[in-house]
Design an enzyme around this catalytic site. Sequence first.
Site, PDB file in Angstrom:
ATOM      1  N   ALA A  66     -46.043  22.007  35.363  1.00  0.00           N
ATOM      2  CA  ALA A  66     -45.826  23.133  36.285  1.00  0.00           C
ATOM      3  C   ALA A  66     -46.574  22.823  37.577  1.00  0.00           C
ATOM      4  O   ALA A  66     -47.561  22.077  37.564  1.00  0.00           O
ATOM      5  CB  ALA A  66     -46.372  24.414  35.662  1.00  0.00           C
ATOM      6  N   GLY A 110     -45.385  21.135  31.397  1.00  0.00           N
ATOM      7  CA  GLY A 110     -43.987  21.552  31.447  1.00  0.00           C
ATOM      8  C   GLY A 110     -43.014  20.381  31.442  1.00  0.00           C
ATOM      9  O   GLY A 110     -41.852  20.539  31.048  1.00  0.00           O
ATOM     10  N   GLU A 113     -42.715  19.544  27.880  1.00  0.00           N
ATOM     11  CA  GLU A 113     -41.968  20.657  27.258  1.00  0.00           C
ATOM     12  C   GLU A 113     -40.478  20.584  27.589  1.00  0.00           C
ATOM     13  O   GLU A 113     -39.635  20.848  26.734  1.00  0.00           O
ATOM     14  CB  GLU A 113     -42.557  22.003  27.721  1.00  0.00           C
ATOM     15  CG  GLU A 113     -43.937  22.246  27.130  1.00  0.00           C
ATOM     16  CD  GLU A 113     -44.618  23.478  27.712  1.00  0.00           C
ATOM     17  OE1 GLU A 113     -44.660  23.601  28.953  1.00  0.00           O
ATOM     18  OE2 GLU A 113     -45.111  24.306  26.931  1.00  0.00           O
ATOM     19  N   GLU A 133     -52.665  21.357  29.506  1.00  0.00           N
ATOM     20  CA  GLU A 133     -52.960  22.711  30.002  1.00  0.00           C
ATOM     21  C   GLU A 133     -54.373  23.168  29.676  1.00  0.00           C
ATOM     22  O   GLU A 133     -55.011  23.865  30.459  1.00  0.00           O
ATOM     23  CB  GLU A 133     -51.957  23.725  29.413  1.00  0.00           C
ATOM     24  CG  GLU A 133     -50.541  23.601  29.944  1.00  0.00           C
ATOM     25  CD  GLU A 133     -49.679  22.631  29.157  1.00  0.00           C
ATOM     26  OE1 GLU A 133     -50.229  21.810  28.375  1.00  0.00           O
ATOM     27  OE2 GLU A 133     -48.447  22.679  29.329  1.00  0.00           O
TER      28      GLU A 133
HETATM   29  N1  COA Z   1     -48.810  20.471  40.185  1.00  0.00           N
HETATM   30  C1  COA Z   1     -48.899  20.337  41.521  1.00  0.00           C
HETATM   31  N2  COA Z   1     -49.142  19.167  42.135  1.00  0.00           N
HETATM   32  C2  COA Z   1     -49.272  18.083  41.359  1.00  0.00           C
HETATM   33  C3  COA Z   1     -49.187  18.138  39.968  1.00  0.00           C
HETATM   34  C4  COA Z   1     -48.932  19.415  39.373  1.00  0.00           C
HETATM   35  N3  COA Z   1     -48.786  19.562  38.057  1.00  0.00           N
HETATM   36  N4  COA Z   1     -49.379  16.898  39.461  1.00  0.00           N
HETATM   37  C5  COA Z   1     -49.570  16.089  40.516  1.00  0.00           C
HETATM   38  N5  COA Z   1     -49.515  16.786  41.669  1.00  0.00           N
HETATM   39  C6  COA Z   1     -49.665  16.314  43.038  1.00  0.00           C
HETATM   40  C7  COA Z   1     -51.119  16.009  43.382  1.00  0.00           C
HETATM   41  O1  COA Z   1     -51.804  17.187  43.740  1.00  0.00           O
HETATM   42  C8  COA Z   1     -50.941  15.042  44.516  1.00  0.00           C
HETATM   43  O2  COA Z   1     -50.605  15.780  45.673  1.00  0.00           O
HETATM   44  P1  COA Z   1     -51.328  15.451  47.108  1.00  0.00           P
HETATM   45  O3  COA Z   1     -50.965  14.031  47.384  1.00  0.00           O
HETATM   46  O4  COA Z   1     -50.701  16.421  48.045  1.00  0.00           O
HETATM   47  O5  COA Z   1     -52.784  15.627  46.876  1.00  0.00           O
HETATM   48  C9  COA Z   1     -49.722  14.252  44.123  1.00  0.00           C
HETATM   49  O6  COA Z   1     -49.014  15.062  43.191  1.00  0.00           O
HETATM   50  C10 COA Z   1     -50.023  12.926  43.456  1.00  0.00           C
HETATM   51  O7  COA Z   1     -50.866  13.169  42.329  1.00  0.00           O
HETATM   52  P2  COA Z   1     -52.298  12.469  42.107  1.00  0.00           P
HETATM   53  O8  COA Z   1     -53.142  13.372  41.277  1.00  0.00           O
HETATM   54  O9  COA Z   1     -52.865  12.031  43.418  1.00  0.00           O
HETATM   55  O10 COA Z   1     -51.864  11.183  41.273  1.00  0.00           O
HETATM   56  P3  COA Z   1     -52.753  10.361  40.251  1.00  0.00           P
HETATM   57  O11 COA Z   1     -52.005   9.105  39.986  1.00  0.00           O
HETATM   58  O12 COA Z   1     -54.144  10.221  40.775  1.00  0.00           O
HETATM   59  O13 COA Z   1     -52.831  11.256  38.931  1.00  0.00           O
HETATM   60  C11 COA Z   1     -51.947  12.667  37.186  1.00  0.00           C
HETATM   61  C12 COA Z   1     -51.671  11.503  38.187  1.00  0.00           C
HETATM   62  C13 COA Z   1     -50.598  12.992  36.545  1.00  0.00           C
HETATM   63  C14 COA Z   1     -52.927  12.203  36.117  1.00  0.00           C
HETATM   64  C15 COA Z   1     -52.510  13.880  37.945  1.00  0.00           C
HETATM   65  O14 COA Z   1     -51.679  14.137  39.057  1.00  0.00           O
HETATM   66  C16 COA Z   1     -52.560  15.140  37.122  1.00  0.00           C
HETATM   67  O15 COA Z   1     -53.445  15.254  36.286  1.00  0.00           O
HETATM   68  N6  COA Z   1     -51.658  16.112  37.361  1.00  0.00           N
HETATM   69  C17 COA Z   1     -51.664  17.391  36.709  1.00  0.00           C
HETATM   70  C18 COA Z   1     -51.094  17.296  35.316  1.00  0.00           C
HETATM   71  C19 COA Z   1     -51.175  18.646  34.609  1.00  0.00           C
HETATM   72  O16 COA Z   1     -52.235  19.172  34.355  1.00  0.00           O
HETATM   73  N7  COA Z   1     -50.009  19.183  34.264  1.00  0.00           N
HETATM   74  C20 COA Z   1     -49.898  20.424  33.543  1.00  0.00           C
HETATM   75  C21 COA Z   1     -49.833  21.584  34.462  1.00  0.00           C
HETATM   76  S1  COA Z   1     -49.800  23.130  33.562  1.00  0.00           S
END
Ligand code: COA
Length: 259
Positions: A66, A110, A113, A133
């Site tokens: 999400a 998500g 999911e 989450e």
């Molecule tokens: N929601 C909103 N933005 C997200 C996102 C999410 N779930 N996942 C990644 N992004 C965005 C980041 O904020 C970043 O944006 P920015 O460049 O404007 O700062 C961009 O996508 C790239 O992500 P980044 O975190 O820089 O990449 P990474 O390779 O360092 O890490 C992940 C990758 C997937 C490990 C990390 O992005 C992450 O943990 N995301 C969230 C996953 C999550 O918790 N999902 C469940 C949500 S309920």
Amino acid sequence: MAYENLIVEKRGAVAIVTVNRPDKLNALNIKTRGEILAAFDELAQDDEIRVVVITGAGDKAFIAGADINEFAGRTALEQREIMRGRGAFDSVEDFPKPVIAMINGYALGGGCELAMACDIRIASTKARLGQPEIKLGIIPGGGGTQRLPRLIGEGKAMELILTGDMITAEEAERLGLVNRAVSPEDLETKTMDIANRIAEMSPVALRMAKQAVKNASRTDLRAGLEAELDLFALCFASEDKEEGVRAFMEKRKPEFKGK
Ligand code: COA
């Protein structure tokens, strides 16, 4: 229909739906969820399309969950209202044709999911899957606590949901979370191969088969067996059944019309 965050491409009888927010790792904001719902409703009515593949744009993510930015400041009542009613995940799960998740990268929250709401999951060995989450102080709300234990068993599902750990595509394959882990170079070919082979089957029989299998996790064994019998018998009302049987007897390839 034109979408802001989705690309819908038709390749013969297979439609490929690509979530297209690569700079946000294809995170699902409200707009994108609405577009998935609309696209699947449209594809359900398109008789030329027999199978749908869903994937993420770019080489990093399927869907990283999400859109977390939308969570900030949102109240419980607002969140509940947003999630009430038929949503994107329901439109995929209840879609009358097979849906394949082509998991090209991160499938988190998500994203995992949505993949679980699909019928078949093919993952690149670059993909990482998980339900993180818990690390945000919340829990999966798009079916994760129900579909994950059904796919991989309660113990392992509990571990993934309570730790928020990500797993590799190979481990996901071993657990049964994905059907197959393949090299990134082979992902599209292997996925399209399965999609095209399924697309050659009778759309009527595919629909009955999907419904019958879904019943396995929705009802008890007795009700599921009874429903299977009805759905099996219903296939005999189709022209496709006559074509399939005749083609076998005449030693030729059947031409299914979905009637
Ligand atoms: N929601 C909103 N933005 C997200 C996102 C999410 N779930 N996942 C990644 N992004 C965005 C980041 O904020 C970043 O944006 P920015 O460049 O404007 O700062 C961009 O996508 C790239 O992500 P980044 O975190 O820089 O990449 P990474 O390779 O360092 O890490 C992940 C990758 C997937 C490990 C990390 O992005 C992450 O943990 N995301 C969230 C996953 C999550 O918790 N999902 C469940 C949500 S309920």
